[in-house]
Motif scaffolding. Structure first.
Motif, PDB file in Angstrom:
ATOM      1  N   GLU A   1       0.850  -1.185   0.000  1.00 43.42           N
ATOM      2  CA  GLU A   1       0.000   0.000   0.000  1.00 43.42           C
ATOM      3  C   GLU A   1       0.887   1.237   0.000  1.00 43.42           C
ATOM      4  O   GLU A   1       1.670   1.459   0.931  1.00 43.42           O
ATOM      5  CB  GLU A   1      -0.923   0.012   1.227  1.00 43.42           C
ATOM      6  N   VAL A   2       0.784   2.027  -1.060  1.00 43.57           N
ATOM      7  CA  VAL A   2       1.646   3.195  -1.230  1.00 43.57           C
ATOM      8  C   VAL A   2       0.817   4.463  -1.081  1.00 43.57           C
ATOM      9  O   VAL A   2      -0.261   4.602  -1.679  1.00 43.57           O
ATOM     10  CB  VAL A   2       2.328   3.174  -2.615  1.00 43.57           C
ATOM     11  N   VAL A   3       1.321   5.366  -0.259  1.00 39.86           N
ATOM     12  CA  VAL A   3       0.659   6.656  -0.048  1.00 39.86           C
ATOM     13  C   VAL A   3       1.564   7.755  -0.588  1.00 39.86           C
ATOM     14  O   VAL A   3       2.705   7.909  -0.144  1.00 39.86           O
ATOM     15  CB  VAL A   3       0.367   6.903   1.448  1.00 39.86           C
TER      16      VAL A   3
ATOM     17  N   GLN B   1      10.668  -7.431  11.514  1.00 41.81           N
ATOM     18  CA  GLN B   1       9.312  -7.737  11.059  1.00 41.81           C
ATOM     19  C   GLN B   1       8.287  -6.798  11.682  1.00 41.81           C
ATOM     20  O   GLN B   1       7.149  -6.721  11.229  1.00 41.81           O
ATOM     21  CB  GLN B   1       8.977  -9.192  11.411  1.00 41.81           C
ATOM     22  N   SER B   2       8.699  -6.088  12.727  1.00 45.65           N
ATOM     23  CA  SER B   2       7.774  -5.173  13.411  1.00 45.65           C
ATOM     24  C   SER B   2       7.509  -3.902  12.613  1.00 45.65           C
ATOM     25  O   SER B   2       6.634  -3.111  12.975  1.00 45.65           O
ATOM     26  CB  SER B   2       8.328  -4.807  14.784  1.00 45.65           C
ATOM     27  N   VAL B   3       8.252  -3.672  11.529  1.00 44.95           N
ATOM     28  CA  VAL B   3       8.083  -2.450  10.736  1.00 44.95           C
ATOM     29  C   VAL B   3       6.761  -2.521   9.965  1.00 44.95           C
ATOM     30  O   VAL B   3       6.545  -3.433   9.161  1.00 44.95           O
ATOM     31  CB  VAL B   3       9.262  -2.249   9.773  1.00 44.95           C
ATOM     32  N   SER B   4       5.898  -1.563  10.211  1.00 44.05           N
ATOM     33  CA  SER B   4       4.613  -1.476   9.506  1.00 44.05           C
ATOM     34  C   SER B   4       4.530  -0.248   8.610  1.00 44.05           C
ATOM     35  O   SER B   4       3.670  -0.184   7.731  1.00 44.05           O
ATOM     36  CB  SER B   4       3.458  -1.431  10.508  1.00 44.05           C
ATOM     37  N   PHE B   5       5.398   0.731   8.842  1.00 38.11           N
ATOM     38  CA  PHE B   5       5.357   1.975   8.078  1.00 38.11           C
ATOM     39  C   PHE B   5       6.756   2.287   7.532  1.00 38.11           C
ATOM     40  O   PHE B   5       7.746   2.212   8.267  1.00 38.11           O
ATOM     41  CB  PHE B   5       4.878   3.142   8.945  1.00 38.11           C
ATOM     42  N   VAL B   6       6.806   2.622   6.259  1.00 39.87           N
ATOM     43  CA  VAL B   6       8.052   3.055   5.632  1.00 39.87           C
ATOM     44  C   VAL B   6       7.855   4.473   5.112  1.00 39.87           C
ATOM     45  O   VAL B   6       6.875   4.753   4.411  1.00 39.87           O
ATOM     46  CB  VAL B   6       8.464   2.121   4.475  1.00 39.87           C
TER      47      VAL B   6
ATOM     48  N   PRO C   1      17.971  11.769  -7.043  1.00 39.71           N
ATOM     49  CA  PRO C   1      16.838  10.877  -6.758  1.00 39.71           C
ATOM     50  C   PRO C   1      17.296   9.414  -6.739  1.00 39.71           C
ATOM     51  O   PRO C   1      18.273   9.042  -7.391  1.00 39.71           O
ATOM     52  CB  PRO C   1      15.875  11.138  -7.928  1.00 39.71           C
ATOM     53  N   ILE C   2      16.569   8.596  -5.994  1.00 40.62           N
ATOM     54  CA  ILE C   2      16.838   7.162  -6.010  1.00 40.62           C
ATOM     55  C   ILE C   2      16.370   6.595  -7.348  1.00 40.62           C
ATOM     56  O   ILE C   2      15.711   7.280  -8.138  1.00 40.62           O
ATOM     57  CB  ILE C   2      16.132   6.449  -4.847  1.00 40.62           C
ATOM     58  N   SER C   3      16.708   5.338  -7.624  1.00 40.99           N
ATOM     59  CA  SER C   3      16.312   4.701  -8.874  1.00 40.99           C
ATOM     60  C   SER C   3      14.949   4.022  -8.728  1.00 40.99           C
ATOM     61  O   SER C   3      14.421   3.864  -7.624  1.00 40.99           O
ATOM     62  CB  SER C   3      17.359   3.669  -9.284  1.00 40.99           C
ATOM     63  N   LEU C   4      14.398   3.607  -9.853  1.00 42.56           N
ATOM     64  CA  LEU C   4      13.128   2.873  -9.843  1.00 42.56           C
ATOM     65  C   LEU C   4      13.250   1.586  -9.043  1.00 42.56           C
ATOM     66  O   LEU C   4      12.344   1.196  -8.312  1.00 42.56           O
ATOM     67  CB  LEU C   4      12.712   2.556 -11.282  1.00 42.56           C
ATOM     68  N   CYS C   5      14.394   0.925  -9.179  1.00 39.60           N
ATOM     69  CA  CYS C   5      14.636  -0.315  -8.454  1.00 39.60           C
ATOM     70  C   CYS C   5      14.638  -0.063  -6.942  1.00 39.60           C
ATOM     71  O   CYS C   5      14.017  -0.812  -6.175  1.00 39.60           O
ATOM     72  CB  CYS C   5      15.967  -0.918  -8.897  1.00 39.60           C
ATOM     73  N   GLN C   6      15.320   0.984  -6.520  1.00 43.21           N
ATOM     74  CA  GLN C   6      15.359   1.314  -5.096  1.00 43.21           C
ATOM     75  C   GLN C   6      13.967   1.658  -4.566  1.00 43.21           C
ATOM     76  O   GLN C   6      13.608   1.275  -3.450  1.00 43.21           O
ATOM     77  CB  GLN C   6      16.311   2.500  -4.861  1.00 43.21           C
ATOM     78  N   ALA C   7      13.192   2.375  -5.368  1.00 44.39           N
ATOM     79  CA  ALA C   7      11.838   2.734  -4.946  1.00 44.39           C
ATOM     80  C   ALA C   7      10.993   1.487  -4.708  1.00 44.39           C
ATOM     81  O   ALA C   7      10.255   1.395  -3.716  1.00 44.39           O
ATOM     82  CB  ALA C   7      11.190   3.629  -6.000  1.00 44.39           C
ATOM     83  N   ASP C   8      11.118   0.508  -5.610  1.00 43.92           N
ATOM     84  CA  ASP C   8      10.339  -0.726  -5.454  1.00 43.92           C
ATOM     85  C   ASP C   8      10.776  -1.518  -4.226  1.00 43.92           C
ATOM     86  O   ASP C   8       9.952  -2.097  -3.516  1.00 43.92           O
ATOM     87  CB  ASP C   8      10.496  -1.591  -6.706  1.00 43.92           C
ATOM     88  N   ILE C   9      12.089  -1.554  -3.965  1.00 42.76           N
ATOM     89  CA  ILE C   9      12.593  -2.267  -2.786  1.00 42.76           C
ATOM     90  C   ILE C   9      11.993  -1.675  -1.520  1.00 42.76           C
ATOM     91  O   ILE C   9      11.517  -2.392  -0.632  1.00 42.76           O
ATOM     92  CB  ILE C   9      14.128  -2.192  -2.726  1.00 42.76           C
TER      93      ILE C   9
ATOM     94  N   SER D   1       1.119  -5.888   4.782  1.00 42.97           N
ATOM     95  CA  SER D   1       0.034  -5.250   5.542  1.00 42.97           C
ATOM     96  C   SER D   1       0.336  -3.813   5.948  1.00 42.97           C
ATOM     97  O   SER D   1      -0.520  -3.148   6.539  1.00 42.97           O
ATOM     98  CB  SER D   1      -0.263  -6.071   6.802  1.00 42.97           C
ATOM     99  N   GLY D   2       1.525  -3.299   5.670  1.00 42.18           N
ATOM    100  CA  GLY D   2       1.885  -1.954   6.093  1.00 42.18           C
ATOM    101  C   GLY D   2       1.649  -0.914   5.012  1.00 42.18           C
ATOM    102  O   GLY D   2       1.012  -1.169   3.986  1.00 42.18           O
ATOM    103  N   LYS D   3       2.207   0.272   5.240  1.00 46.34           N
ATOM    104  CA  LYS D   3       2.069   1.376   4.292  1.00 46.34           C
ATOM    105  C   LYS D   3       3.434   1.980   4.002  1.00 46.34           C
ATOM    106  O   LYS D   3       4.290   2.061   4.879  1.00 46.34           O
ATOM    107  CB  LYS D   3       1.162   2.476   4.863  1.00 46.34           C
ATOM    108  N   CYS D   4       3.623   2.409   2.755  1.00 44.98           N
ATOM    109  CA  CYS D   4       4.847   3.122   2.367  1.00 44.98           C
ATOM    110  C   CYS D   4       4.456   4.529   1.930  1.00 44.98           C
ATOM    111  O   CYS D   4       3.652   4.703   1.010  1.00 44.98           O
ATOM    112  CB  CYS D   4       5.568   2.397   1.241  1.00 44.98           C
ATOM    113  N   PHE D   5       5.012   5.524   2.611  1.00 42.54           N
ATOM    114  CA  PHE D   5       4.738   6.923   2.294  1.00 42.54           C
ATOM    115  C   PHE D   5       5.883   7.452   1.417  1.00 42.54           C
ATOM    116  O   PHE D   5       7.036   7.515   1.861  1.00 42.54           O
ATOM    117  CB  PHE D   5       4.629   7.744   3.572  1.00 42.54           C
ATOM    118  N   CYS D   6       5.571   7.800   0.180  1.00 40.15           N
ATOM    119  CA  CYS D   6       6.584   8.278  -0.769  1.00 40.15           C
ATOM    120  C   CYS D   6       6.511   9.798  -0.861  1.00 40.15           C
ATOM    121  O   CYS D   6       5.491  10.348  -1.313  1.00 40.15           O
ATOM    122  CB  CYS D   6       6.363   7.655  -2.140  1.00 40.15           C
ATOM    123  N   LEU D   7       7.593  10.466  -0.462  1.00 36.17           N
ATOM    124  CA  LEU D   7       7.624  11.934  -0.462  1.00 36.17           C
ATOM    125  C   LEU D   7       8.253  12.463  -1.747  1.00 36.17           C
ATOM    126  O   LEU D   7       9.046  13.398  -1.726  1.00 36.17           O
ATOM    127  CB  LEU D   7       8.416  12.433   0.752  1.00 36.17           C
ATOM    128  N   TYR D   8       7.905  11.853  -2.878  1.00 33.64           N
ATOM    129  CA  TYR D   8       8.524  12.261  -4.148  1.00 33.64           C
ATOM    130  C   TYR D   8       7.617  11.832  -5.297  1.00 33.64           C
ATOM    131  O   TYR D   8       6.700  11.019  -5.138  1.00 33.64           O
ATOM    132  CB  TYR D   8       9.898  11.612  -4.315  1.00 33.64           C
TER     133      TYR D   8
END
Length: 731
Positions: A234-236, A336-341, A365-373, A381-388
């Motif tokens: 889930e990407v925000v 494994q406790s990480v739920s938010f990136v 900027p990071i690369s497309l590969c890094q963004a996907d990682i 089950s977590g969320k990834c907040f992308c500031l870019y």
């Protein structure tokens, strides 16, 4: 110790029988096929967890591909279990053949990850670390003749190829994290193409991410690809300008904390400096929120707090915020406790400019590969907040296009002697970088007239240092200052020994550094620090750790330097080079150290043009300042600024700093590098000053013999003739 009783007790309460899938390629169902001992209860407990990993879905497909093909590509994410499970299956494959074709080696790009993976896999295989499973990283080896599965850093496997160019002791070679495109990994990928032709029994497994698979398939041709679909994340998206990404990330962390949703947070910043600042700010904010919310615990992964990465049970009253840089993107042991990136989408990288022979720090900027990682680290089950915005992201650039190619060129020249063919690069180095590398090796006398390695070049390739430092260490054998040069090389190869003081202790830290400063320069200051550190180890009333703390020095960095020095000493002994007794402090020794430094670093000489610390670098005409930690920066009012210096490193930055500089005389420069002076030094006012010195009586002998050699075109006689001392420069 293994316990049959424990096994029986375990299976009395377990739904899983001990023989179920306990062996891969025909191993014993009750005895561990790797050491012949009964499996412990922990083995079956871990096996149950292993089977839940996504990569187990493709196990049978992988085993079939490994039997029928020389080369297999596995595309899977970091949390899939690829780095722990696939190497074990390869070990079982080699075991089934009774190791007649060799053992298993798996490369990693990060040395700490190589150690952590070896420890984890040894636990899962129910064997002892250092016996059946081991690791080899710079400055440390934990392997034996019985080690069947080895985790290596990619650079250490390359170094092993100098003595075993076709890697004949291995039956399976795994290249993990191929998508990171480090210099060593790219060289391995290029060389393995020829090695596979020479060794039809060899198996090579490439572990990577989807973005890299097309490149690998184009490079190697028609090969089986085993692809594991990633769990959707889930990407925000968050609108954030590049100027305020740092504060936006911190605000977002606090907003997440205020929601009271469970789970730890992982934040990616551009640099270690930003991580340090963020840690300090979050500590202050945490104290302000105390009593209103659960405790917020910032953890810097750029420091020595690695023990917090174990799968500890997080307290219900606290939330960890892991702060890191791009080095932690593909690390398998992210909690494994990480739920938010929280991803800022930026990184600071050092990019090499061959024209000025210097690195510059670039925010990009990071690369497309890094963004996907990074997105996958929050899945499923977590969320990834992308500031870019992803519009500006591109493919991951190979480091070989952004690094100094000279060490690589020296290594490849060495492998040519061993009979290994051409390196088939996935992305060929820039022609300018290649020419500059060969030119630099030629200046260092590492190449002969045919462009092959000279005898000096062969010896340099044996020394695990950058070519310039290797040449300086080699020259120290000629000038009877080996002990001192070993210390300098070790201190410069280790991380910086200077701790960054807090705001209230800056003056005290400068005062402590002043106690070690040497009037001849920074190289000599490093010797003072190392000698004092060794003396502290013999002090009965204070520990070395406390001594380092008192003097604002990094104990781990000095320990690393000590280990590097011992390894370099062993290398010199192995290749039977003469090692002189230490004589640090004498006038003769001081001059000899400078000559040895100039033998390797004569391309890194600068002159103070106005007496105020504005140094003109002779080789490429850039202006620079000495680093603030330099003895010439801190004690300029006492020592005075030298007009001429030799320096170890130059970085293009706001101040264009020269790191580790020591005073030299222009006469010594002319004596040590006459060919470089005449043929390669660009015209400048400083070169004109050298010419005046050369024309004076003081350098008449140097001038006469150098001009004779120049007219005859005899480079070797020129290098020898220009010495007005008893010894000749190794050039």
């Amino acid at each position: 110790a293994h316990s049959v009783t424990q096994d029986a007790d375990f299976f009395a309460d377990s739904e899983e029988s001990p023989g179920e899938d306990c062996a891969g390629f025909g191993g014993d169902l009750e005895l561990n096929p790797f050491d012949g001992l009964p499996f412990s209860s922990r083995y079956y407990k871990l096996l149950k967890k292993r089977k839940t990993l996504p990569v187990w879905k493709v196990r049978s497909q992988f085993e079939e591909s490994l039997v029928n093909n020389q080369l297999v590509v596995v595309s899977a994410t970091a949390k899939s279990g690829r780095s722990t499970q696939v190497p074990q299956w390869c070990a079982e494959f080699c075991l089934s053949a009774q190791y007649q074709h060799g053992m298993v080696v798996c490369t990693q790009t990060n040395k700490q990850q190589a150690v952590d993976l070896a420890l984890r896999v040894a636990d899962e295989m129910d064997v002892n670390i250092g016996h059946e499973v081991g690791y080899t990283i710079p400055m440390e080896t934990c392997c034996s003749s019985d080690t069947v599965l080895r985790y290596y850093t990619d650079d250490m496997l390359l170094r092993e190829m100098m003595s075993d160019p076709f890697l004949e002791q291995y039956g399976v070679i795994l290249i993990d994290q191929a998508h990171e495109r480090t210099v060593s990994t790219d060289i391995l990928l290029g060389l393995l193409k020829d090695i596979l032709l020479q060794r039809p029994e060899l198996r090579v497994v490439l572990l990577t991410l989807p973005h890299m698979t097309k490149k690998l398939l184009r490079h190697y041709g028609s090969i089986p690809l085993i692809s594991l679909e990633a769990s959707p994340a889930e990407v925000v998206k968050s609108n954030c300008s590049s100027e305020d990404y740092f504060l936006s990330a911190l605000r977002l962390v606090l907003d997440i904390h205020r929601t009271k949703e469970s789970g730890d947070v992982l934040v990616f910043f551009a640099s270690a400096e930003e991580v340090s600042r963020a840690c300090s700010i979050l500590q202050i904010e945490s104290s302000r929120l105390r009593g209103k919310l659960d405790q917020l615990v910032p953890v810097s992964l750029c420091s020595s707090q690695r023990e917090l990465l174990t799968e500890q049970s997080s307290s219900t009253k606290s939330r960890n915020v892991f702060l890191c840089t791009q080095q932690w993107e593909d690390v398998w042991c992210i909690p494994q406790s990480v739920s938010f990136v929280v991803d800022t989408g930026l990184q600071k990288k050092m990019v090499y400019n061959p024209r000025v022979r210097a690195y510059s720090e670039v925010l990009q900027p990071i690369s497309l590969c890094q963004a996907d990682i990074r997105k996958q680290l929050s899945a499923p089950s977590g969320k990834c907040f992308c500031l870019y915005s992803e519009d500006g992201l591109t493919e991951n650039p190979p480091q070989i296009l952004e690094s100094n190619f000279t060490p690589t060129a020296l290594f490849l020249k060495r492998l040519e002697i061993a009979g290994l063919g051409q390196c088939h690069f996935i992305d060929r180095p820039d022609p300018e970088s290649l020419m500059q590398a060969l030119e630099e090796l030629d200046y260092l006398a590492a190449l002969d007239d045919d462009g092959n390695l000279s005898e000096i070049g062969i010896i340099m390739s044996e020394i695990p240092l950058e070519p310039q430092m290797a040449k300086a260490l080699l020259a120290s054998c000629e000038f009877d200052c080996v002990s001192e040069m070993l210390t300098i090389a070790a201190m410069l190869s280790a991380p910086s020994c200077f701790l960054k003081p807090s705001s209230g202790t800056t003056h005290e830290a400068a005062r402590c550094r002043g106690k070690f400063q040497h009037p001849e320069g920074d190289h000599f200051t490093l010797i003072n620090i190392y000698n004092a550190f060794k003396q502290s180890q013999r002090e009965p009333y204070i520990t070395p750790e406390k001594w380092c703390q008192n003097y604002f020095l990094d104990h781990s960095a000095l320990k690393t330097a000590d280990v590097i020095r011992s390894q370099l000493m062993n290398t010199l002994n192995r290749i039977e080079l003469p090692i002189s007794e230490p004589s640090f402090g004498t006038k003769t020794n001081t001059c000899n150290i400078k000559r040895a430094l100039l033998a390797g670093f004569f391309m890194q000489v600068a002159r103070d043009v106005d007496g105020s610390g504005n140094y003109f670098i002779l080789s490429h005409k850039h202006m620079a300042q000495v680093h603030p930690f330099s003895c010439y920066g801190a004690q300029a009012h006492k020592l005075g600024l030298p007009e001429w210096v030799v320096f170890n490193e130059y970085t293009l930055s706001e101040n264009n700093c020269m790191k580790t500089a020591s005073e030299i005389s222009p006469q010594m420069f002319l004596q040590m590098a006459p060919l470089y002076y005449f043929y390669n030094l660009p015209p400048s006012e400083s070169k004109d000053m050298l010419q005046v010195l050369l024309d004076s009586d003081g350098c008449s002998n140097c001038k006469e013999k150098t001009q004779t050699a120049r007219m005859s075109g005899d480079a070797n006689s020129c290098a020898t003739a220009t010495q007005s001392h008893d010894r000749c420069a190794i050039q």
